[in-house]
Design a protein around this motif. Structure first.
Motif, short mmCIF file in Angstrom:
data_model
loop_
_atom_site.label_atom_id
_atom_site.label_comp_id
_atom_site.label_asym_id
_atom_site.label_seq_id
_atom_site.Cartn_x
_atom_site.Cartn_y
_atom_site.Cartn_z
N CYS A 151 0.82 -1.20 0.00
CA CYS A 151 0.00 0.00 0.00
C CYS A 151 0.86 1.26 0.00
CB CYS A 151 -0.92 0.02 1.22
SG CYS A 151 -0.02 0.19 2.78
N VAL A 152 0.20 2.36 -0.28
CA VAL A 152 0.78 3.68 -0.13
C VAL A 152 0.16 4.27 1.13
CG1 VAL A 152 0.91 6.00 -1.12
CG2 VAL A 152 1.02 4.02 -2.62
N GLU A 153 1.01 4.82 1.98
CA GLU A 153 0.54 5.44 3.21
C GLU A 153 0.69 6.95 3.11
OE1 GLU A 153 1.64 1.73 6.18
OE2 GLU A 153 2.91 3.52 6.23
N LEU A 154 -0.37 7.65 3.41
CA LEU A 154 -0.35 9.11 3.44
C LEU A 154 -0.37 9.54 4.90
CD1 LEU A 154 -0.60 12.01 2.39
CD2 LEU A 154 -3.07 11.60 2.13
N SER A 155 0.72 10.13 5.36
CA SER A 155 0.78 10.64 6.73
C SER A 155 0.36 12.10 6.73
CB SER A 155 2.21 10.53 7.27
OG SER A 155 2.60 9.18 7.33
N THR A 156 -0.55 12.42 7.65
CA THR A 156 -1.03 13.79 7.82
C THR A 156 -0.96 14.12 9.30
OG1 THR A 156 -3.35 13.30 8.28
CG2 THR A 156 -2.70 13.36 5.95
N PRO A 157 -1.11 15.37 9.67
CA PRO A 157 -1.14 15.70 11.10
C PRO A 157 -2.26 14.97 11.85
CG PRO A 157 -0.76 17.67 9.82
CD PRO A 157 -1.08 16.58 8.83
N ALA A 158 -3.31 14.57 11.14
CA ALA A 158 -4.43 13.88 11.78
C ALA A 158 -4.25 12.36 11.85
CB ALA A 158 -5.72 14.19 11.03
N GLY A 159 -3.23 11.82 11.17
CA GLY A 159 -3.02 10.38 11.20
C GLY A 159 -2.57 9.85 9.85
N VAL A 160 -2.63 8.54 9.69
CA VAL A 160 -2.16 7.87 8.47
C VAL A 160 -3.35 7.29 7.72
CG1 VAL A 160 -0.72 6.01 7.56
CG2 VAL A 160 0.06 7.33 9.54
#
Length: 146
Positions: free
Chosen positions: A130-139
């Motif tokens: 998978c591709v994981e997108l990390s943001t300030p709110a989570g992954v």
């Protein structure tokens, strides 16, 4: 400054530089891409550093090559970024659109890290496929397309 695994630490390239580079680097009808790149570089280096301009133009070329057989996807990619620049869509929504659009070419998402603000990044998990997108709110996770 932030770090992409396997890459040196760098300062993020402003998203505006990427969109400006895209708008001025389109090849002419004759397909003279090198001329278009030189013209774009000359125009953009008056506003952005040469390193930022090079990185933006290289990224646009990568997207152009990776999505060559999918012109609608190429257009959608930059339209999504433009919506963000115009404050019509928030960044997470745009990145989710790009994650789905580029699930079969994750290198685009990894290279997009250069243009993302601090706290946002893409990573590739081969173990999870998978591709994981990390943001300030989570992954957020998007499966890779086989």
């Amino acid at each position: 400054m932030f770090k992409v695994p396997g890459q040196p630490t760098y300062a993020p390239v402003p998203m505006e530089a990427l969109l400006s580079a895209h708008s001025v680097s389109l090849p002419s009808a004759e397909g003279k891409l090198e001329y278009a790149r030189a013209s774009a570089f000359a125009a953009l280096q008056e506003v952005y550093s040469p390193t930022h301009v090079d990185r933006a133009l290289d990224f646009i070329q990568l997207v152009r090559e990776q999505l060559a057989g999918r012109p609608a996807a190429y257009d959608q990619f930059f339209k999504a970024l433009k919506l963000y620049e115009e404050d019509r869509v928030d960044l997470v929504d745009v990145l989710l659109r790009l994650t789905i659009l580029c699930a079969d070419v994750p290198i685009i998402l990894l290279k997009l890290n250069y243009f993302l603000p601090s706290g946002y990044s893409f990573s590739l998990s081969m173990r999870k496929q998978c591709v994981e997108l990390s943001t300030p709110a989570g992954v957020l996770i998007q499966p890779l397309v086989a």
